[in-house]
Write a protein that holds these residues in place. Structure first.
Motif, PDB file in Angstrom:
ATOM      1  N   MET A  68       0.766  -0.995  -0.037  1.00 54.39           N
ATOM      2  CA  MET A  68      -0.110   0.025   0.000  1.00 54.39           C
ATOM      3  C   MET A  68       0.927   1.132  -0.014  1.00 54.39           C
ATOM      4  N   VAL A  69       0.605   2.347  -0.885  1.00 57.60           N
ATOM      5  CA  VAL A  69       1.533   3.403  -0.871  1.00 57.60           C
ATOM      6  C   VAL A  69       0.749   4.342   0.036  1.00 57.60           C
ATOM      7  N   VAL A  70       1.621   4.981   0.885  1.00 59.47           N
ATOM      8  CA  VAL A  70       1.339   5.831   1.753  1.00 59.47           C
ATOM      9  C   VAL A  70       2.123   7.294   1.448  1.00 59.47           C
ATOM     10  N   GLY A  71       1.713   8.305   2.195  1.00 59.64           N
ATOM     11  CA  GLY A  71       2.377   9.680   1.826  1.00 59.64           C
ATOM     12  C   GLY A  71       1.475  10.770   1.804  1.00 59.64           C
ATOM     13  N   ASP A  72       0.129  10.721   1.860  1.00 58.99           N
ATOM     14  CA  ASP A  72      -0.735  11.782   1.662  1.00 58.99           C
ATOM     15  C   ASP A  72      -0.314  12.801   2.673  1.00 58.99           C
ATOM     16  N   GLY A  73      -0.155  13.906   2.361  1.00 58.22           N
ATOM     17  CA  GLY A  73       0.278  14.965   3.296  1.00 58.22           C
ATOM     18  C   GLY A  73       2.003  15.147   3.859  1.00 58.22           C
ATOM     19  N   ARG A  74       2.334  14.097   3.212  1.00 52.69           N
ATOM     20  CA  ARG A  74       3.970  13.918   3.494  1.00 52.69           C
ATOM     21  C   ARG A  74       4.673  14.421   2.482  1.00 52.69           C
ATOM     22  N   LYS A  75       6.205  14.218   2.633  1.00 53.42           N
ATOM     23  CA  LYS A  75       7.349  14.958   1.850  1.00 53.42           C
ATOM     24  C   LYS A  75       7.259  14.121   0.671  1.00 53.42           C
ATOM     25  N   PHE A  76       7.268  12.620   0.533  1.00 58.77           N
ATOM     26  CA  PHE A  76       7.268  11.824  -0.508  1.00 58.77           C
ATOM     27  C   PHE A  76       6.549  10.614  -0.159  1.00 58.77           C
ATOM     28  N   PRO A  77       6.222   9.831  -1.165  1.00 60.74           N
ATOM     29  CA  PRO A  77       5.454   8.590  -1.149  1.00 60.74           C
ATOM     30  C   PRO A  77       6.332   7.481  -0.718  1.00 60.74           C
ATOM     31  N   ALA A  78       5.690   6.605   0.159  1.00 59.96           N
ATOM     32  CA  ALA A  78       6.520   5.514   0.668  1.00 59.96           C
ATOM     33  C   ALA A  78       5.525   4.227   0.516  1.00 59.96           C
ATOM     34  N   ALA A  79       5.953   2.938   0.825  1.00 60.97           N
ATOM     35  CA  ALA A  79       4.951   1.982   0.663  1.00 60.97           C
ATOM     36  C   ALA A  79       5.083   0.848   1.940  1.00 60.97           C
ATOM     37  N   LEU A  80       4.008   0.311   2.133  1.00 62.71           N
ATOM     38  CA  LEU A  80       3.931  -0.784   3.132  1.00 62.71           C
ATOM     39  C   LEU A  80       3.888  -2.070   2.270  1.00 62.71           C
ATOM     40  N   ILE A  81       4.735  -2.921   2.625  1.00 63.16           N
ATOM     41  CA  ILE A  81       4.741  -4.065   1.584  1.00 63.16           C
ATOM     42  C   ILE A  81       4.612  -5.434   2.267  1.00 63.16           C
ATOM     43  N   VAL A  82       3.889  -6.272   1.953  1.00 60.92           N
ATOM     44  CA  VAL A  82       3.691  -7.806   2.371  1.00 60.92           C
ATOM     45  C   VAL A  82       4.488  -8.437   1.419  1.00 60.92           C
ATOM     46  N   PRO A  83       5.753  -9.233   1.714  1.00 58.27           N
ATOM     47  CA  PRO A  83       6.620 -10.013   0.705  1.00 58.27           C
ATOM     48  C   PRO A  83       5.766 -11.480   0.494  1.00 58.27           C
ATOM     49  N   ASP A  84       6.042 -11.902  -0.531  1.00 52.41           N
ATOM     50  CA  ASP A  84       5.762 -13.337  -0.894  1.00 52.41           C
ATOM     51  C   ASP A  84       6.663 -14.059  -0.210  1.00 52.41           C
ATOM     52  N   TRP A  85       6.462 -14.549   1.195  1.00 46.14           N
ATOM     53  CA  TRP A  85       7.107 -15.144   2.162  1.00 46.14           C
ATOM     54  C   TRP A  85       7.908 -16.523   1.359  1.00 46.14           C
ATOM     55  N   HIS A  86       7.274 -17.184   0.802  1.00 43.55           N
ATOM     56  CA  HIS A  86       7.797 -18.580   0.099  1.00 43.55           C
ATOM     57  C   HIS A  86       8.830 -18.152  -0.786  1.00 43.55           C
ATOM     58  N   GLN A  87       8.596 -17.136  -1.782  1.00 40.70           N
ATOM     59  CA  GLN A  87       9.673 -16.669  -2.582  1.00 40.70           C
ATOM     60  C   GLN A  87      10.632 -16.112  -1.884  1.00 40.70           C
ATOM     61  N   LEU A  88      10.391 -15.249  -1.302  1.00 41.06           N
ATOM     62  CA  LEU A  88      11.586 -14.246  -0.482  1.00 41.06           C
ATOM     63  C   LEU A  88      12.430 -15.337   0.371  1.00 41.06           C
ATOM     64  N   GLU A  89      11.832 -16.460   0.939  1.00 38.58           N
ATOM     65  CA  GLU A  89      12.691 -17.447   1.798  1.00 38.58           C
ATOM     66  C   GLU A  89      13.720 -18.193   0.991  1.00 38.58           C
ATOM     67  N   GLY A  90      13.145 -18.681  -0.553  1.00 34.88           N
ATOM     68  CA  GLY A  90      13.837 -19.267  -1.221  1.00 34.88           C
ATOM     69  C   GLY A  90      14.877 -18.235  -1.665  1.00 34.88           C
ATOM     70  N   TYR A  91      14.614 -17.030  -2.101  1.00 30.09           N
ATOM     71  CA  TYR A  91      15.711 -16.123  -2.588  1.00 30.09           C
ATOM     72  C   TYR A  91      16.942 -16.098  -1.416  1.00 30.09           C
ATOM     73  N   ALA A  92      16.427 -15.834  -0.258  1.00 27.37           N
ATOM     74  CA  ALA A  92      17.427 -15.840   0.868  1.00 27.37           C
ATOM     75  C   ALA A  92      18.342 -17.091   1.022  1.00 27.37           C
ATOM     76  N   LYS A  93      17.564 -18.077   0.996  1.00 27.61           N
ATOM     77  CA  LYS A  93      18.317 -19.480   1.104  1.00 27.61           C
ATOM     78  C   LYS A  93      19.476 -19.414  -0.061  1.00 27.61           C
ATOM     79  N   HIS A  94      18.967 -19.265  -1.412  1.00 31.48           N
ATOM     80  CA  HIS A  94      19.972 -18.992  -2.476  1.00 31.48           C
ATOM     81  C   HIS A  94      21.056 -18.448  -2.263  1.00 31.48           C
ATOM     82  N   LYS A  95      20.825 -17.116  -1.888  1.00 33.04           N
ATOM     83  CA  LYS A  95      21.819 -16.087  -1.652  1.00 33.04           C
ATOM     84  C   LYS A  95      22.825 -16.444  -0.360  1.00 33.04           C
ATOM     85  N   GLY A  96      22.347 -17.420   0.593  1.00 27.43           N
ATOM     86  CA  GLY A  96      22.834 -17.886   1.785  1.00 27.43           C
ATOM     87  C   GLY A  96      22.795 -16.574   2.964  1.00 27.43           C
TER      88      GLY A  96
END
Length: 113
Positions: A1-29
Motif C-alpha cells: 500500500m502506498v502511503v504519503g498523503d500530506g507527507r514529503k514523499f510517497p512510501a510503501a508498506l509491503i507484505v512480501p511473498d514469503w515463500h519466494q523471499l525465503e527461497g531467494y534468501a536461502k539461495h543467496k546464503g
C-alpha cells in the motif's frame, strides 16, 4: 500500500511473498530465520527498493516510492485491514501501522533519488 498523503514523499508498506523471499534468501546464503529478521534486513529492504525503482523509472520524481517498510504478516479481512471484497481500508491501515509509517518518515529527513 502506498502511503504519503500530506507527507514529503510517497512510501510503501509491503507484505512480501514469503515463500519466494525465503527461497531467494536461502539461495543467496542469507542468515535470516524469522519474518522479523527479513523485515529488518538491509539486504532484503534494498532488494525491494531496487525492484520498485526499476518498475517506477518512468514516473515523475515526485511520484516515485522513496522508502518502504516490510510487514511481517498479511493484511486480512479478519484483522480489519481489508473489506470483504479485499479492498484495503486505508484509514484502518494508517491507524494500525501509524508507528511503522511514522518511522519511515522519521528516518528520512529528506530523501532524494
Amino acid at each position: 500500500m502506498v502511503v504519503g498523503d500530506g507527507r514529503k514523499f510517497p512510501a510503501a508498506l509491503i507484505v512480501p511473498d514469503w515463500h519466494q523471499l525465503e527461497g531467494y534468501a536461502k539461495h543467496k546464503g542469507f542468515d535470516l530465520h524469522t519474518r522479523a529478521d527479513f523485515c529488518h534486513s538491509p539486504r532484503i529492504i534494498d532488494l525491494f527498493e531496487r525492484q520498485i525503482a526499476a518498475r517506477t523509472q518512468n514516473l515523475a520524481q515526485f511520484e516515485k516510492i522513496k522508502k518502504i517498510a516490510l510487514l511481517d504478516h498479511e493484511l486480512t479481512v479478519e484483522g480489519g485491514e481489508l473489506t470483504p471484497t479485499l479492498k484495503v481500508k486505508r484509514r484502518v491501515v494508517d491507524e494500525k501501522y501509524a508507528s511503522v509509517i511514522d518511522r519511515i518518515y522519521a528516518n528520512s529527513e529528506t530523501v532524494e533519488r
